[in-house]
Design an enzyme around this catalytic site. Sequence first.
Site, mmCIF file in Angstrom:
data_model
loop_
_atom_site.group_PDB
_atom_site.id
_atom_site.type_symbol
_atom_site.label_atom_id
_atom_site.label_comp_id
_atom_site.label_asym_id
_atom_site.label_seq_id
_atom_site.Cartn_x
_atom_site.Cartn_y
_atom_site.Cartn_z
ATOM 1 N N GLN B 239 -12.428 -27.701 -30.285
ATOM 2 C CA GLN B 239 -14.180 -28.451 -30.521
ATOM 3 C C GLN B 239 -13.946 -29.736 -30.493
ATOM 4 O O GLN B 239 -14.958 -30.297 -31.018
ATOM 5 C CB GLN B 239 -14.364 -28.200 -32.676
ATOM 6 C CG GLN B 239 -15.206 -26.254 -31.745
ATOM 7 C CD GLN B 239 -15.791 -25.248 -33.267
ATOM 8 O OE1 GLN B 239 -15.713 -24.388 -33.753
ATOM 9 N NE2 GLN B 239 -16.503 -25.750 -33.392
ATOM 10 N N ARG B 386 -20.442 -21.857 -39.176
ATOM 11 C CA ARG B 386 -21.251 -22.077 -38.773
ATOM 12 C C ARG B 386 -22.521 -22.774 -39.701
ATOM 13 O O ARG B 386 -23.783 -22.515 -40.236
ATOM 14 C CB ARG B 386 -22.149 -20.782 -37.959
ATOM 15 C CG ARG B 386 -23.619 -21.629 -37.572
ATOM 16 C CD ARG B 386 -24.022 -20.218 -36.794
ATOM 17 N NE ARG B 386 -25.326 -20.738 -35.469
ATOM 18 C CZ ARG B 386 -25.985 -20.191 -34.891
ATOM 19 N NH1 ARG B 386 -24.634 -19.625 -34.070
ATOM 20 N NH2 ARG B 386 -26.322 -20.506 -33.737
ATOM 21 N N CYS B 387 -21.162 -23.871 -40.719
ATOM 22 C CA CYS B 387 -22.290 -24.395 -41.224
ATOM 23 C C CYS B 387 -21.341 -25.696 -41.173
ATOM 24 O O CYS B 387 -20.421 -25.687 -41.175
ATOM 25 C CB CYS B 387 -21.573 -23.763 -43.238
ATOM 26 S SG CYS B 387 -20.503 -23.691 -43.754
ATOM 27 N N GLU B 762 -26.793 -25.278 -37.518
ATOM 28 C CA GLU B 762 -26.080 -23.989 -38.933
ATOM 29 C C GLU B 762 -27.129 -23.791 -39.766
ATOM 30 O O GLU B 762 -26.784 -23.174 -40.500
ATOM 31 C CB GLU B 762 -24.737 -25.221 -39.475
ATOM 32 C CG GLU B 762 -23.797 -25.257 -37.876
ATOM 33 C CD GLU B 762 -22.529 -26.077 -38.399
ATOM 34 O OE1 GLU B 762 -23.144 -27.245 -39.106
ATOM 35 O OE2 GLU B 762 -21.806 -26.054 -37.554
#
Lengths: 284, 808
Positions: B239, B386-387, B762
């Site tokens: 990532q 996802r945040c 997110e």
Amino acid sequence: MIPAAFEYHRPQDMAGVLAVLEEHGDDARVMAGGHSLIPMMKLRMAEVPHLIDLQDVGGMSDIDVRADSIVIGAMVTQAEIIDHAELADAAPILREAALQIADPQVRYMGTVGGNVANGDPGNDMPGLMQCLNAVFTVVGPDGERDIPAREFYEAAYMTAREDEEVLTAVTIPAPKGGYAYEKQKRKIGDYATAAAAVQIVRDGSNCVSASIAMTNLSDTPVYSENAGAALVGTSVDAAALGAAVAAMLDDIDPTEDNRGPVAFKNHVAGVILRRAIERAWSRA
Amino acid sequence: MKDDISREERVDNLKGMGCSRKRVEDARFTQGKGNYVDDIKLDGMLFGDFVRSPYAHARIKNIDTAAALEVPGVLAVLTAADLEPLGLHWMPTLAGDKQMVLADGKVLFQGQEVAYVVAEDRYATADGIEAVEVEYEELPVIVNPFEALKSDVVLREDLVGEDGSIPDGAHGPRKHPNHIFTWDAGDKGTTEEVIANAEVVASESMYYHRTHPCPLETCGCVASMDKVNGKLTLWGTFQAPHAIRTVVSLISGIEEHNIRVISPDIGGGFGNKVGAYPGYVCSVVASIVTGKPVKWIEDRMDNLMTTAFARDYHMTGKISATKDGKITGLHCHVTADHGGFDACADPTKFPAGFMNICTGSYDIPTAYLEVDGVYTNKAPGGVSYRCSFRVTEAVYFIERMIEVLAIELNMDAAELRRINFIKKEQFPYTAALGWEYDSGDYHTAWDKALKTVDYDGLRAEQAQRVEDFKAGKTRKLMGIGLSFFTEIVGAGPVKNCDILGLGMFDSCEIRIHPTGSAIARLGTISQGQGHATTFAQILASEIGLPADSITIEEGDTDTAPYGLGTYGSRSTPVAGAATAMAGRKIRAKAQMIAAYLLEVHDNDVEFDVDRFVVKGAPEKFKTMKEIAFAAYNQAIPGIEPGLEAVSYYDPPNMTYPFGAYVCVMDIDVDTGVPEIRRFYALDDCGTRINPMIIEGQVHGGLTEALAVALGQEIAYDDMGNVKTGTLMDFFLPTAWEVPNYETDYTVTPSPHHPIGAKGVGESPHVGGVPCFSNAVQDAFRPFGNRHTNMPHDHWRIWRTANELGLHD
């Protein structure tokens, strides 16, 4: 998730299958759809030095709906069960149950024979076949023999089939009356938290026969004769439902797993059975 | 010169910002033509994989590799002893700790990497793994952080002095051998005083369980060391490819210009692919040792059991208010279970991430947060699934505390939120725990949400349902889940955000081609977010060339400008800003060229959609296409040829997306089965670049929120065995389990972002988890429920009903 090396056999007929089984004994396993066996091999939990693929062995892929019985070949897939119109008329519980097994992709590969023969307590077909009082035909070196579904399962993955025998067909007496296959699961593709197969015959307001089997609530499917008996002769009222559930709870022996503890499973088993009986009764 | 199309058509042709442009990536993804790490096949490529520990805590007495080396096809078996001379048996983590690459004398979690087998194909590797014999001596296992802080069992002997002393960690003093750090924010004394003297106080303890991002594609890499030119190429599921290059250089000693890191297509990340894993190090070493490319690909169980988990926060809160519901103070303590190594992926100065956003969307005058990080015998990680960094935990905490306070006050939870929201005119708003919220209009969003779902009608229906339940007419309860969240994304300003000293700016480099098409490269990397689609739209609007004529490229460190990657919803806030700024540099030069071509002064032309026009004479213009051609092919006095620009963007502040969610749920109290009847999600992510992609992001984030709230967990037994190591038990929802989502929006642009965008990937997860959880809890509120922990799977919901006497 990589299996150990194995020899792949693809015989063209049953004689060829039996010959490999005879030669290698319990080092050999037959495979129908492979959806139970292959994951176990990939996890290296099942060691199968000789894998016998049944795909090319003919004669086990038919569904034969007769006047008083139904014969289903061991290689018939769950998808074929779902799509067979005549079967859906003759034994709608099979379709209702098959639709609750895994997901469409698995159902295209997964077979009835593999589902009943593997002896996995999570599989749905074994309990269903016990409810329907099916008979399993197995063939071995000494020829064919029939084993009632209600006597087939001994423990998890342990059945009355001998290592050198192959399950070839399932014969079901034509089911009568109302039916229901009720299953609680956490998600698509999951085994049952609890499932109940019910077939019930009604005469007026009276129940004249009832057959009940439960899935994934013991190390084998559970045919509960007493639960069925508790309904016979009643109008399937609250008292009868209570008696059937109580009888069933005496017969099951769930264990704790990620689906929940024993108290929860017992409770849900009762709820699911109650709903299955009510639905079957409403269809009877 | 006359134009044959209208201005409106010219705008449409660009497919710029605000257009639901179809994703350009999908043609290859939907046809199986993506290029993922496991699609990479090189001549002579070898396969590496791990012998993993079956034990959660054990000493390693011996590793016998002789039999494995006899397996046909096996070339090498690496152990810590082989890596030690290179100094690579341990590696630094993103959190300032260090982690064993291969077990150095002991193992600290089940699945830990013990030896690395390299063979000619995957099958030989697997057989080789089977043949390695490891002798373990089991040690006492600790899977509970509270026990860890009391235990005599030292998990990390490397972090204790010979005299038993406890040296400071990366984040200051440690108070126990199994303690990692204490981190706090806010005013402790005032907060405690306010709470002690408050009219109303609600207290609650909650456990936000451990879970896992579980991307569809697991982690993996291919390392290829070219011994002739000395260059290492590393393809991987990264990532943050540039950060990986720097880290690889720092730990291997290979100069950075000799390392090329490539992130090809990535099948989802959700935080799981931010950190560095032993598989990367071992693959690089194996390629150097063998001189051949080496591939490592995790299987699903490896991924779930050993790569970065999320959450695992034990949170205790106190919230105080006046009798009429005005919140006066908030206190939060967290015991954070980090597993065997502290491998959290947070900005260096924030060992608990942005947990200090836990005052949420409310005007809370005083607050205090304290977090204790603890070692246990669980897998390392602690990523932002996802945040943005720990924001899901923070928002879950405050949105539960609000509900508990509403119970304490016997007040409607929607109204309690409304009277405590930060008001529109208070922005920019400095929260009690330090963050400066850039913008917001919470009341408008909340009112719109409640009106759309007919909130009062829902409450009336719920009251009727309770009556019916009590009268024996139904066995289903109805829950109304509310959540209002404020995210903090776009890390971030270099002045306070870095990872391992790498500032968290991002970048964009644009080259306009002579015929009026372009390529732009960014320091980020899409894992499915659709960057190639949306960044081209930003540029289209900025530079007046059609999005379809702009290629977006990311992930190759040899070509893309340096950036910190994609996670924490930072791509649009940071790289998106860099893209706009680079576009504006292009436009500035184009203006000079246009003025020259139009024979007017620079200030006499102005930009209009896809061209520069002479002010007051719109029939006199030069299109950007014409300007591009001229930039390369016409000698213009005082202007260099070419049309290129680069921008490195250091954001002045974070962005603060927010949203209002409502979930309506029916719950079967006898089976514990929840059924989501309705889910409404209003998101305000500022300027909307591509509404279709936003909607897709919202659907995805909500689905992962549903998963976490309703069943997804990494559970351990007392022996440290992972109980949820396959997708049979680890809940990954399918279309079948997912409800129909209703999406909605308001637009409150970020005042400091060049295009006003805030990021959205997110938000739905952050806001969704408490919304689903609150729906479950709300259903039981009329029967005395105050709080129950997630995940709300069937048996736990059933247990709540059972404990409340609903089965009697």
